[in-house]
Design a protein around this motif. Structure first.
Motif, PDB file in Angstrom:
ATOM      1  N   CYS A 222      29.978  48.326  34.452  1.00 32.37           N
ATOM      2  CA  CYS A 222      30.683  49.198  35.387  1.00 32.37           C
ATOM      3  C   CYS A 222      31.588  50.230  34.724  1.00 32.37           C
ATOM      4  O   CYS A 222      32.198  49.974  33.689  1.00 32.37           O
ATOM      5  N   ASP A 223      31.661  51.402  35.359  1.00 32.16           N
ATOM      6  CA  ASP A 223      32.628  52.418  34.969  1.00 32.16           C
ATOM      7  C   ASP A 223      33.824  52.387  35.906  1.00 32.16           C
ATOM      8  O   ASP A 223      34.930  52.751  35.534  1.00 32.16           O
ATOM      9  N   ASP A 224      33.561  52.018  37.159  1.00 31.90           N
ATOM     10  CA  ASP A 224      34.608  52.060  38.173  1.00 31.90           C
ATOM     11  C   ASP A 224      34.969  50.649  38.617  1.00 31.90           C
ATOM     12  O   ASP A 224      34.191  49.720  38.442  1.00 31.90           O
ATOM     13  N   ALA A 225      36.131  50.544  39.200  1.00 30.44           N
ATOM     14  CA  ALA A 225      36.558  49.244  39.707  1.00 30.44           C
ATOM     15  C   ALA A 225      37.202  49.410  41.065  1.00 30.44           C
ATOM     16  O   ALA A 225      37.909  50.385  41.325  1.00 30.44           O
ATOM     17  N   LEU A 226      36.889  48.447  41.930  1.00 29.91           N
ATOM     18  CA  LEU A 226      37.506  48.397  43.248  1.00 29.91           C
ATOM     19  C   LEU A 226      38.112  47.005  43.330  1.00 29.91           C
ATOM     20  O   LEU A 226      37.386  46.017  43.310  1.00 29.91           O
ATOM     21  N   VAL A 227      39.428  46.935  43.373  1.00 26.60           N
ATOM     22  CA  VAL A 227      40.063  45.626  43.355  1.00 26.60           C
ATOM     23  C   VAL A 227      40.630  45.335  44.739  1.00 26.60           C
ATOM     24  O   VAL A 227      41.371  46.150  45.294  1.00 26.60           O
ATOM     25  N   VAL A 228      40.228  44.186  45.314  1.00 28.44           N
ATOM     26  CA  VAL A 228      40.778  43.786  46.599  1.00 28.44           C
ATOM     27  C   VAL A 228      41.574  42.508  46.411  1.00 28.44           C
ATOM     28  O   VAL A 228      41.260  41.674  45.568  1.00 28.44           O
ATOM     29  N   ASP A 229      42.616  42.405  47.219  1.00 25.98           N
ATOM     30  CA  ASP A 229      43.380  41.171  47.205  1.00 25.98           C
ATOM     31  C   ASP A 229      43.926  40.948  48.597  1.00 25.98           C
ATOM     32  O   ASP A 229      44.420  41.885  49.231  1.00 25.98           O
ATOM     33  N   GLY A 230      43.792  39.727  49.088  1.00 21.52           N
ATOM     34  CA  GLY A 230      44.252  39.436  50.438  1.00 21.52           C
ATOM     35  C   GLY A 230      43.597  40.345  51.454  1.00 21.52           C
ATOM     36  O   GLY A 230      44.214  40.730  52.446  1.00 21.52           O
ATOM     37  N   GLY A 231      42.333  40.720  51.208  1.00 23.71           N
ATOM     38  CA  GLY A 231      41.604  41.537  52.165  1.00 23.71           C
ATOM     39  C   GLY A 231      41.956  43.010  52.119  1.00 23.71           C
ATOM     40  O   GLY A 231      41.527  43.784  52.968  1.00 23.71           O
ATOM     41  N   ARG A 232      42.763  43.448  51.140  1.00 21.50           N
ATOM     42  CA  ARG A 232      43.121  44.868  51.041  1.00 21.50           C
ATOM     43  C   ARG A 232      42.751  45.420  49.682  1.00 21.50           C
ATOM     44  O   ARG A 232      42.732  44.692  48.701  1.00 21.50           O
ATOM     45  N   VAL A 233      42.528  46.741  49.633  1.00 20.82           N
ATOM     46  CA  VAL A 233      42.228  47.388  48.361  1.00 20.82           C
ATOM     47  C   VAL A 233      43.533  47.583  47.596  1.00 20.82           C
ATOM     48  O   VAL A 233      44.481  48.161  48.119  1.00 20.82           O
ATOM     49  N   VAL A 234      43.588  47.088  46.366  1.00 18.61           N
ATOM     50  CA  VAL A 234      44.791  47.318  45.577  1.00 18.61           C
ATOM     51  C   VAL A 234      44.526  48.272  44.410  1.00 18.61           C
ATOM     52  O   VAL A 234      45.461  48.752  43.778  1.00 18.61           O
ATOM     53  N   HIS A 235      43.266  48.559  44.113  1.00 18.66           N
ATOM     54  CA  HIS A 235      42.962  49.574  43.112  1.00 18.66           C
ATOM     55  C   HIS A 235      41.605  50.183  43.398  1.00 18.66           C
ATOM     56  O   HIS A 235      40.630  49.485  43.640  1.00 18.66           O
ATOM     57  N   GLU A 236      41.528  51.497  43.388  1.00 16.74           N
ATOM     58  CA  GLU A 236      40.255  52.180  43.517  1.00 16.74           C
ATOM     59  C   GLU A 236      40.252  53.292  42.488  1.00 16.74           C
ATOM     60  O   GLU A 236      41.051  54.229  42.582  1.00 16.74           O
ATOM     61  N   GLY A 237      39.421  53.199  41.478  1.00 14.58           N
ATOM     62  CA  GLY A 237      39.394  54.205  40.429  1.00 14.58           C
ATOM     63  C   GLY A 237      38.526  53.731  39.290  1.00 14.58           C
ATOM     64  O   GLY A 237      37.705  52.826  39.472  1.00 14.58           O
ATOM     65  N   THR A 238      38.734  54.304  38.112  1.00 16.98           N
ATOM     66  CA  THR A 238      37.904  53.873  36.997  1.00 16.98           C
ATOM     67  C   THR A 238      38.418  52.553  36.450  1.00 16.98           C
ATOM     68  O   THR A 238      39.576  52.182  36.640  1.00 16.98           O
ATOM     69  N   LEU A 239      37.524  51.887  35.742  1.00 18.07           N
ATOM     70  CA  LEU A 239      37.894  50.631  35.101  1.00 18.07           C
ATOM     71  C   LEU A 239      38.999  50.901  34.072  1.00 18.07           C
ATOM     72  O   LEU A 239      39.937  50.119  33.910  1.00 18.07           O
ATOM     73  N   HIS A 240      38.866  52.056  33.431  1.00 16.02           N
ATOM     74  CA  HIS A 240      39.827  52.459  32.422  1.00 16.02           C
ATOM     75  C   HIS A 240      41.230  52.575  33.005  1.00 16.02           C
ATOM     76  O   HIS A 240      42.201  52.056  32.452  1.00 16.02           O
ATOM     77  N   GLU A 241      41.314  53.220  34.147  1.00 18.05           N
ATOM     78  CA  GLU A 241      42.615  53.350  34.824  1.00 18.05           C
ATOM     79  C   GLU A 241      43.181  51.981  35.184  1.00 18.05           C
ATOM     80  O   GLU A 241      44.378  51.747  35.081  1.00 18.05           O
TER      81      GLU A 241
END
Lengths: 340, 267, 266
Positions: A222-241
């Motif tokens: 992957c180049d990008d990451a979408l991190v969810v926690d407790g049903g909400r998005v906490v990060h949307e951007g590149t893996l690098h970021e």
């Protein structure tokens, strides 16, 4: 390409009481409660991107993927895949996606892998040239011929997963959703699977959405990451970021002569308030410092001033540490979703 | 090997059963429907006859025979065949070899509560329902006692028959077909479709030899007092006991053979 | 590029071929499946035979008439069995184990996709064969001489009967979208369908009403049989309506089930 707008999914869960008496009481009454597995998440993934969908167990990853693949209908909100609402136009959506759920087979249980592929070829109307090209690729990378004519139900987990992976890519889908695709695979096959999807992405522009417990899958694909926690998005951007979000950085160094370890630690921790220091396995000293208080330049300057450095480097924060920190700071809601 | 080892399997069997409370209702509906077909059919045959009709049955007697035969079928529906077949199919059976318990005994322990629950929650209401709808024969206390004893034997035989049916999973994946065959043969030769006394000569002789008779016709012969003195009653119980022992031995031998094959193949 | 009816048919033929191919691979299973029905129906025929060794007629039906009815009940049932057996799996475990999703990720109608996994299920062949033999033999014994119209209607009658069976199965199997497993309900419905193998005249009027207008199994056997035996059209004329309504009810429940499907487990 993939858009989610305030996507929400609630489940009604039957309460079961433990033990024999519990079973007896549920025979008479049954209570339900509502669990929100996905809590109004929104995101946008571009065509051709390779995104890791990251979250703790029960964070609603699988539930989101099930909505994106058209398996489940959202309780509210909506999502679009290739401009199609998957659960409304299931067949249109199905034509352009490939799916792997590592825990559940989508193959024909009583048939051999070649037979299953023949069926998939018909169902998706895969052109001969595409079919032959892909099959050649699977022979090369996944050694798919080795599975022979054994019925799928008699294959080992690793063998079955190879077939599942191949089946998800057979019709050159525009988007692939892989939920735990590498369980049961050894290192060599994991490499092959990663190469396969990276190749599809590079040559055909396949969009990839991946969840995996194996963080090396994520780093390799992957180049990008979408991190969810407790049903909400906490990060949307590149893996690098994401990696740069680490709130604690570190510097590792080796020094000649000078003070002993205990002395050095004391000197660092008083000189850089908030930092901690300790001995690494290799006999070096590792300094962990809060990113908001110091920059690496600041820390290096301090070390240069106080020690005679023989060797020094600032390692990239690793994904695991970042994620642990992200989950900790996230909103701890609906962890018991049970449908993660 | 202590019996206490198997107590957890008894309670877990009950627990898994209770999770599907609708199962009882449906078993009841199924049994009631099955009984109704035969009862309607045979009551039409006995319609008009006041005294003993074919086979020496009164209308009430033949009705009792068919209804109680269905109740016994419910009691014998201990799900051992489905569960063993499913475990063989999934390969979970290999795990059972690792445990320090005997698999057939585990299955027996787990089916006891199923039998009890089926008898209480389905069998008794079913009997009550038909008692309200159609006239039934009331047995003498001695006959009733003999019936209870005979029913106990019949459950052992039913367990063995179901275990053997489930073990067919080692040979074929279509255990559904095997179960259908078993169910058909049992319901015919146990007397659930036709009272065995009404079968013509050679068929009757065959039914008398087969073990299935012990599952319904045997207990019912005692319940309805259709036997001659102590000798007649002990002949019925002797036939049951003989088959019970024989089938238990057969199960033990076949299970051992299957288990050793499993060890060789590694599941 | 929506898949056309022709496309579905071609796919059905292909999958049917796969099904038949599988039969050759599992020959013992095939024999067991078909054999199971031979045994069951054989024993049922035998039981009917035993009844008639004691009386000449039951509720106005002779031995051969009852066998004719039994045969009539087997033909639509066998035809249905050949194509919709996978509904049993739906009611038994596909929802419970979260395996149902695979029909939703294919660019094919989910119902078609589901059923296609068991096209040409072996057990159906046994029923069809026994049904045909019973109908032909008892028909010959009764000296039945059908009119041209009756001959012409044989295939539609069997087809509609099979559709009624399929609709009832689909209805009860779809309940599993709400109850996770609906196997017991389906078993009960199947058990009720056994009533249809015998003359309706045997039963209490309430049971007759149930079999005619609630779970319309009477239309799969009794209605066509009395039409073919006696030419009476009182019931059979309702067959198209009953078939249509059954399918409508089953398909709408199935649709509602699909939209509320929750893939359980992780």
């Amino acid at each position: 390409m993939i858009v989610a707008e305030r996507l929400t999914k609630d489940f009604r869960v039957a309460e079961r009481r433990p033990g024999l008496l519990g079973s007896l009481s549920t025979l008479l009454t049954r209570e339900h409660r509502t669990v929100r597995a996905v809590d109004g998440i929104s995101f946008h993934l571009r065509a051709g991107s390779k995104t890791a969908y990251i979250g703790a167990n029960g964070a609603g990853k699988s539930t989101t993927i099930k909505m994106l693949t058209g398996i489940m209908t959202p309780s509210s909100g909506r999502c679009l895949v290739n401009g199609v609402e998957p659960y409304r136009q299931r067949r249109d959506n199905a034509r352009s996606i490939g799916v792997v759920f590592g825990q559940r087979s989508q193959l024909w249980w009583d048939l051999s892998v070649p037979d299953s592929f023949q069926i998939l070829r018909r169902i998706y109307a895969v052109p001969d040239a595409v079919y032959e090209r892909n099959l050649a690729l699977y022979r090369e990378l996944l050694d798919i011929d080795a599975l022979g004519t054994t019925p799928v139900r008699q294959l080992s987990l690793g063998q079955r997963m190879r077939a599942e992976i191949a089946a998800s890519l057979l019709h050159d889908p525009k988007v692939v959703f892989w939920d735990e695709p590498t369980i049961g695979l050894d290192m060599v096959l994991k490499e092959a699977v990663r190469a396969l999807v990276n190749r599809a992405n590079a040559e055909l522009g396949t969009t990839v959405l991946l969840t995996s417990h194996d963080l090396s899958d994520i780093s390799a694909i992957c180049d990008d990451a979408l991190v969810v926690d407790g049903g909400r998005v906490v990060h949307e951007g590149t893996l690098h970021e994401l990696l740069r979000r680490a709130d604690r950085r570190s510097v590792v160094f080796d020094h000649r002569g000078g003070p002993g370890v205990a002395d050095a630690v004391l000197r660092i921790e008083t000189g850089l308030p908030g930092a901690t220091a300790g001995l690494t396995g290799e006999g070096r000293i590792r300094v962990d410092y809060p990113a908001e208080a110091f920059t690496s330049r600041h820390v290096l300057g301090f070390l240069l001033d106080h020690f005679e450095l023989a060797d020094c480097y600032a390692p990239e924060p690793d994904l695991e540490t970042v994620l642990r920190q992200t989950y900790r700071s996230g909103v701890p809601a609906a962890r018991d979703g049970g449908a993660g | 090997m202590r019996a206490g080892t198997y107590v957890p399997f008894v309670t877990s069997g009950l627990q898994s059963l209770l999770q599907y409370r609708s199962t009882f209702l449906i078993t009841g509906v199924t049994a009631a429907a099955g009984a109704a077909v035969t009862v309607f059919l045979w009551r039409a045959v006995y319609a008009g006859s006041t005294g003993p009709g074919p086979g020496g049955f009164t209308p009430a007697g033949v009705t009792t025979y068919l209804v109680v035969a269905q109740v016994l079928a419910v009691v014998h529906a201990n799900r051992v065949d489905d569960e063993v077949a499913a475990e063989v199919y999934r390969g979970d059976i290999a795990v059972m070899l690792v445990r320090p318990v005997s698999y057939p005994l585990v299955r027996f322990a787990a089916c006891l509560p199923v039998i009890a629950a089926n008898a209480l929650l389905v069998g008794v209401p079913l009997l009550a329902l038909f008692a309200v709808l159609v006239p039934l024969t009331v047995p003498t206390p001695v006959d009733a006692a003999l019936f209870v004893l005979s029913t106990a034997f019949s459950t052992v035989i039913a367990f063995c028959v179901n275990l053997l049916t489930g073990m067919a999973g080692f040979v074929t994946t279509n255990t559904w077909g095997v179960r259908m065959v078993k169910q058909g043969i049992v319901s015919f030769f146990a007397g659930q479709m036709v009272p065995l006394a009404l079968l013509p000569g050679p068929l009757h002789a065959l039914a008398m030899v087969l073990p299935f008779r012990a599952m319904a016709d045997g207990p019912l012969t005692l319940l309805l007092g259709r036997y001659e003195g102590v000798g007649g009653a002990s002949a019925v119980l002797g036939h049951q006991l003989g088959w019970a022992v024989g089938l238990v031995l057969l199960c033990a031998v076949l299970w051992r053979a299957a288990a050793s094959r499993l060890e060789v193949l590694g599941g | 590029m929506n898949r056309t009816l022709g496309g579905h048919l071609r796919l059905a033929f292909f999958l049917g071929g796969v099904g038949l191919h599988r039969l050759t691979a599992y020959r013992l299973d095939f024999l067991l499946g078909s054999g199971a029905f031979l045994v069951r129906v054989g024993l049922q025929t035998l039981a009917v035979g035993v009844v008639f060794t004691h009386v000449p007629a039951v509720a106005g039906w002779s031995y051969h008439q009852v066998l004719f009815l039994l045969g009539c009940s087997l033909l639509p049932r066998g035809l249905d069995h050949l194509f919709t057996d996978q509904l049993w799996e739906l009611s038994r475990k596909l929802i419970q184990r979260g395996e149902f999703y695979r029909y939703l990720i294919r660019p094919v109608n989910p119902l078609f996709s589901l059923l296609s996994e068991r096209f040409f299920h072996p057990d159906g062949f046994g029923e069809l064969a026994v049904g045909a033999v019973l109908v032909l033999w008892s028909g010959a014994e009764l000296g039945l001489d059908p009119t041209a119209l009756q001959w012409a209607l044989v295939v539609p009658l069997v087809l509609c009967g099979a559709l009624v069976h399929a609709a009832v199965k689909l209805f009860f199997a779809s309940l599993s979208f709400w109850t996770v497993t609906s196997m017991p309900a389906m078993q009960a419905a199947t058990q009720v369908s056994e009533f249809a193998g015998y003359p309706l005249d045997l039963y209490h009027p309430s049971l007759r009403t149930l079999l005619t207008w609630v779970l319309p199994f009477a239309f799969t056997s009794y209605a066509p049989a009395v039409y073919l035996l006696h030419g009476s059209t009182g019931l059979v004329r309702w067959l198209p309506v009953v078939t249509g309504l059954s399918l409508l009810a089953a398909l709408s429940l199935w649709r509602r089930g699909l939209s509320r499907y929750e893939m359980t487990g992780s």
